[in-house]
Every structure is written in structure tokens, then in C-alpha cells.
Design an enzyme around this catalytic site. Sequence first.
Site: not given
Lengths: 242, 242, 242, 242
Positions: B99, B101, B124, B175, B232
Site C-alpha cells: 500500500h 500514497h 504488460d 484513499h 519475456y
Amino acid sequence: MATDVLAALRQEVLEANLAIPQVGLATLTWGNVSGIDRGAGVFVIKPSGVPYKDLTADDLVTVRLSDGAVVNGDLRPSTDTETHRCLYLAFPSIGGVTHTHSTHAVAFAQARRDIPVLGTTHADTFNGPIPVTRDLTAEECAQDYEYNTGHVIVDLLAGDDQRAVEVPAALVAGHGPFTWGASARKSLEHAIICEAVADIALHTLSLSPTAPPPPHLLNRHYTRKHGPDAYYGNPDPAVATR
Amino acid sequence: MATDVLAALRQEVLEANLAIPQVGLATLTWGNVSGIDRGAGVFVIKPSGVPYKDLTADDLVTVRLSDGAVVNGDLRPSTDTETHRCLYLAFPSIGGVTHTHSTHAVAFAQARRDIPVLGTTHADTFNGPIPVTRDLTAEECAQDYEYNTGHVIVDLLAGDDQRAVEVPAALVAGHGPFTWGASARKSLEHAIICEAVADIALHTLSLSPTAPPPPHLLNRHYTRKHGPDAYYGNPDPAVATR
Amino acid sequence: MATDVLAALRQEVLEANLAIPQVGLATLTWGNVSGIDRGAGVFVIKPSGVPYKDLTADDLVTVRLSDGAVVNGDLRPSTDTETHRCLYLAFPSIGGVTHTHSTHAVAFAQARRDIPVLGTTHADTFNGPIPVTRDLTAEECAQDYEYNTGHVIVDLLAGDDQRAVEVPAALVAGHGPFTWGASARKSLEHAIICEAVADIALHTLSLSPTAPPPPHLLNRHYTRKHGPDAYYGNPDPAVATR
Amino acid sequence: MATDVLAALRQEVLEANLAIPQVGLATLTWGNVSGIDRGAGVFVIKPSGVPYKDLTADDLVTVRLSDGAVVNGDLRPSTDTETHRCLYLAFPSIGGVTHTHSTHAVAFAQARRDIPVLGTTHADTFNGPIPVTRDLTAEECAQDYEYNTGHVIVDLLAGDDQRAVEVPAALVAGHGPFTWGASARKSLEHAIICEAVADIALHTLSLSPTAPPPPHLLNRHYTRKHGPDAYYGNPDPAVATR
């Protein structure tokens, strides 16, 4: 003992000033942080126009709260000293003040727009928009200009100490952000966050000109970090201060 | 053996957390990464409010998946711990959660807009738009707020593990971004890419408000990196993990 | 002798690849540079998906120009290898190719807009707009996708080597920039400049949606750096190459 | 003595040139700073096309003010040398000149818009908008192009030395910023500030297309830093120069 307190204060104020360029909030010598020792009735502030890379604790200037007289230091204090003093006199909860010309916060100040509360990043720290002052009058510019720069902030908050605690930042119209906090370090943190939320707000407004989130979400974020029910962070002072 | 697994997990979670400020995704102490040991039924997460520069493996907190109890660690875990736990419970394929910001992803979250698929950089990694959740209700904010923050993500994906694998990111309205992946390190990579595609998308939308590329191009890019026909990268694990 | 040439080429290709993250053009492992030895009929390129921090000269892969076979190297070459090969085959003047996902150039590619010539910063290097290709068809995506990615660039320039020399960059629609030059190092320089002019162009367009400068100014800047009357830089090879 | 003056000047010019990439104003070899010794009738400038990382004091080129002849140095001087010379001849107060292609200032130059005075950050240094020149004519581009680039700046200021002192910067239309000052170091400072105020202005204009602050505020800021009543900074030369 008082000397020890002041030595610790000088160190904190030095570190907060040196952090300004490190966190990308300063161009050249712009920006300044101060911290107050209310028991001694003095605050410590950056000297005027000294490059950050040369700044030492000995360069800091100690100023008397009651009348702004320099009581220690060989250099002239920041030109913004009287603005800091005005804020300390008006708001007893303030322990430190930071002023920067950080890009995005200044853009809001120049556009004379509050930084609106657009999400939890803002609400985590500021319990409402970061407001912009009225313009200073020609008279306020001609006489005691720097003190009056503090005065328009005090006016904006109606001199209310609790509002200053809940929204520890303001934008002086056409100028830039002043932030404050319980200590010099906290005032710097608020300057960093003020700039971050201004940056995010500019992008948000470009995607969605009006995007107010629900008040209960914002309130939850503010109260989980502040006040009696706060549960963010760790209570161990060794952790909190390191 | 279990202890060794956990020691390796702690090291990976530590490195992923320390990378957050290094890659420019964090302001102050914001952001957190966790990683899970499903065999042991626990996950390891950053403590709440500790500066990145001071973070050590010993500071990390081990939390039980079933009930959120702290089973190891002296510090309080991240306030977002319950959100991580909710995601781990809902999506069995998830091995790590991040998480942040980060500026541009938060701007989309605050504007309540999905990050649209505008090119191969997005395709991708993400097999579709990065979606934004509904707002949490007042009730969801009042009680078990952090767990409910995970719940609105689970709702958004209809609890579908395969969708979580194909689009390993979501924006919580008002958020910011949560990302996940097969490991803590992969969840961090997805946070980095989520921010990069949000940044590029903002510029793209300013040049061309609607610019959807052809689906066959996007599909080609997703499938050359994911699934049975992926070609890849290099299969050598020494290369893949170093 | 041929071995020495190749060793020097590997070193130049390594340095150009390592420069990609240093100049801020890469996220994670994205981006790749190659350089060709036309005498030996081979080119050297970055392996697929290897982090820049771990990349060594030994990791580079040598590929045969005529058929794309790997002639040296233990790792799989970049997935974009066939695109590089297509460009080398079509444009004999090209000595190096660079591909990045740099933010602002990708934004133009995603918006399917040429980067227009808005000033001398652009004209110093590119003698015209940096053009965007057509979309690849579903067939071109299904089969030989990477080679066809080069093909749409060749199409865009009508296979004209001189146009490739004068505007050493193109944007693949919905994807991103490919740049080239007389050497691997020059192709990287063009990638840096392509991103810089895209960044400036985005800001310019926000201030003034149509702002074409006079052609005589642009022409003057291009010709003072390129062609028989060029007078920019210093002829001393020791200076030019250091 | 004259030699000593020149040695100090070379050192200052070297440091100012090396600072260009450090403060983020340069891409590749773009940008140059010069400083003048009016007593000796010469100025010192960066050589053309030399990478900043390789630049030494010995690489700098000494040019005669009266006719532009190279009087010292093995390398060709910057292609912009004649622009610098034109400015030195027109404005006797100028001691140093800086030219960059910094992103936001170039955007205004390309959009042919003055950088307006939108706040005190601008007014602290520039006593009015940073103006943009007219386009050079085809004749001015064909012959003595670089000298004429200086000429359009002189034209813009009507050859008025006092205006050059009060607004030490101009944007050449379709090209970019030239700044100047009492010394090479001051001209660089003005380049840094020019870019900073351009950046802030772009954001301000996106929030509020017309946002002129009151003239008395701007005037107060300019006069507290400049002229007989200035009180910013510290008079101690040891502080001022370190």
C-alpha cells in the site's frame, strides 16, 4: 538545565532547516524553520540568506518572543522572523513554524485557492482545507510587513488556537505556505505533507474538477491519527523520536 | 525449516519496505508491504509509523492470518494490517500486499476514476483497467474500518481470485492504491508500475481525452509476459531473483 | 581485430544500457539498447528482464543480423530484439537502437500524436516532428509481433534511410519511443532528447495549443549541428568521445 | 594581479557551469555560463559540446569582448558565445550570463508568453514579468545568428541597462531563457529562479488563468531584497560568498 533545553532546541531547529533542501522543498536559500522555548520566552530561527550547505548550529539566531529582539547570534535572523513571532504570540499550542516556497503549495497560494480536502492523504493530517489568507493591504505592506504576514494568518483562523492545531498550515495569498506544529520537527513534517497534498490535489482537479470524498471517511482518518482515540504509530518514545 | 522460511520472508518484506522510499513512492512513513507464509498461517508486516531509515528486520510484526493477532514483534503493526489480512483471506493466490500514497495513483483514487488501459506499458502487467472501489459507507467507516477497506476491494473484484491475479491492483476511492502479487517483492513491483502507468495516463489524457488502443495489441503484450505462452524474461532463477 | 571491435561494442552497449536508469528513462527492467557491427553481421543487445543493477558485459547477447539467431550469450535476448533487427535491416545508416518507456514520449505515443517541432531544443536534433506510427493490425500482432513493430516504423518512414538519419526517432502507436543513431551511444542520446522535448512540448501545448516557430529558426538550429556547415561541438576526438 | 583576477573568474565560471547539471537545469551538454573581466576586456565561457562531467578549468575559453576573438584556450567556445558577447556589450552592469534549456522556462519561450508575475517568489528577484522576445527574422537567422539572438534581447529591453538589472532574464522566442547578473554565479542563480518561477507559474495558471497579486505586495518583496532599503541576507561577506 535551561541551557540544555536550548541546546537541544538549536539542534532540532538546525536539523529541520537542513532537511528542507533534502526533502526537495527549497530552491537556493529559500525556506526557514524555527522552534520555541516558551519557558525561556525565546525562539531559535535560521539566519537570513545563508546557504543550507553552510548552516551550522552556531549560525542560528535566538530571538525574544515578547519584542523580537535578538538575544543570541552574530547573524541577522530570517526576514520572516516577525511572521514566526506573530504566530507564536497568537497560538500558544505552536512549538515550531516552517515557511517554504514549495512549488505546488505556492501555486495554490498564487491562485488564491484553498487546498481542498480530496482524500485521506490530506485528512490524515489536516482536519479541513488548507486555507488561503486575504491579500495584505497597501498599509500592511508598507509598515511591519512581515509581522502583518503573520497577522493575516491569525485573522484567517480568527485567532483560534484549536483551529491552528487541527489545520496546522495556511497559504498566504500571492506568497506561499506557512506550517506549524508542536515542535520544529512537526512543523517541517506538516510542510512536507502540505506540499504532497497540493501536488496530488492539482492532479486530482485535472481529472475531476469537483471530487469531495464522504466526510465520514475523512473524519475516520483524522481521528485515527489525532485525539483520544488515535491508534496510529507506536507509543514507544524511542521509536517515535528516532 | 519453518523458521528458515520465515526468516527469508522477513528479509524479503524488509527489503520491499525499504525500497518504497528508494523508488520515490513514499512521503515520510507512508506506505507498507507485507508478505505471507501460508503454510505457517502468518504474514509479516511493517510496524506503524516507524521511519524507513530506522526500520530493521526485528521491527517487523508477525500477524496470524485467521484472527489478526500479533504472534511476534514488540511494535504495533501498520494500521493497514487488517486491510492486508482481508485481501489474503479473500484471494488465495496472493503472496504479498503493498500500500502506498504515490502521487498519481492517489490522484486517480481521489477522482474516483479507473486508471484506463492506454497502452502496452499498462497491458504488460495489468490485464484491464486498474479499478476504483465504491465509497465505504458510514457504517463501514465506524466499525472495522481497515478490514472494510479490504472488503470494498474484494467486493470490486467479486471475490474472484483469477481477476486479482490478472489485475493485481485496485484504487480505494478517496484513499489510494493497494497492489498485490505472488510475493512481497512482486506486490511492490506492481505498486511501482501502478504509479508509472498513472503518471503516463494523466499526460496521455491531457493530450487526448479518449485514446483506447486496439485490444489485440494490449492482449499481445499481456500474454507475452503472462500465462503459458509467455516468453519475456529469462528462466534462469539466479537471474530472475537477483 | 574483429574480436576487439566486438569487445569495444559490447562495452559501449553495456554503458548505454546502464545509463538508461541513471538518466531516469527506465522503470524496473524496462528499456534496452543495442549496437551493431555491420562488418561482422551481428548486433549486441541487452538480455530480457535482467535488472540494470546486475547487468554485466557477459550478460549481453550477440544476435546475427540476417536471421536473428543468437550467436553468443547464455541468456535470452530482449523480447524487443526482432524490432531492433528489423530497423537495422531497413536503415543501413543506423549503428545503434534504443527503446524506452519514458513517461512523456509514451504519453504522445498513447495519444497517437506526433511530437511537434515547437522550438530549437527539438530542431537541434530532429529535423521535423517525431512521428507516430499507424496501429499494428490484428494479424501483425498475432504473428512476428516484435518484427512487425519495427515494420510499422519502416512503413512510417517509407523505408527512407535519409529520413531515418534526419529524424532518428519514432513513436509506436499505443506503445512508446524507439530511437536510433550512428552508434549505441548516439541512439541513447536521442532517447534522452526525445523524452526531454516531449516533456517540454506537453507544457508548451498547455500554454499555447498551437505554437509553431518560424521554419528559418528551426532550420538554422538543425544545420548548425548537422551536415557540412555544422559548427557545434569540438572536432578533437578525445573531447568528442570522452 | 590581472592574472589572479582571471584565475578567480575561471574558477567561478567553472563552478557555475558544473552547477548546471547539479541543479537539474541541463540535459546532456546543454547550457553554458560565462563571466566577464571588464578591466581586461575579456570573458570566460564553456567550450562547445563538452560533457559537464569532463569539464575542467583548462577547457574554458577566454574570448575578447571587442571582437569575439579567442585569446586563450584550445577548444572552440560555446556556439552561444556571440549571444553572450552581444549582451555584455549592450548592458555594462552585466558581469555574467547563463543560458539553459530548462523545461518550464523553455515551455514559456516556445509558447511565446512572458512569465507573468504571479507572486512574491517571482517578485523577490524579478521586478516585472520575464519577457519573451520577438521572432528573429530570416535575415537575422541567416547571418550572425548567435549575435542576433542577443540582439533581439537588447531590442526587447530597448537597450536599457537599468531594465536589465531589474529583470535579469529574458526568453528568446521559440528557443529558451538567457539570464544574467552582477557575476557568473548570480546569472546562474537567476537561471535557477527563472526555472522555478516558470514551474510554479504553469501550475498557478492551470488553477487560475488570471491571478495577478496586488502590486504593493510585489513591490515590497522586490525592495526588501534590492536597492537602498534592502534588508534581506547578511552583510558579512564571508557569509555572503560562502
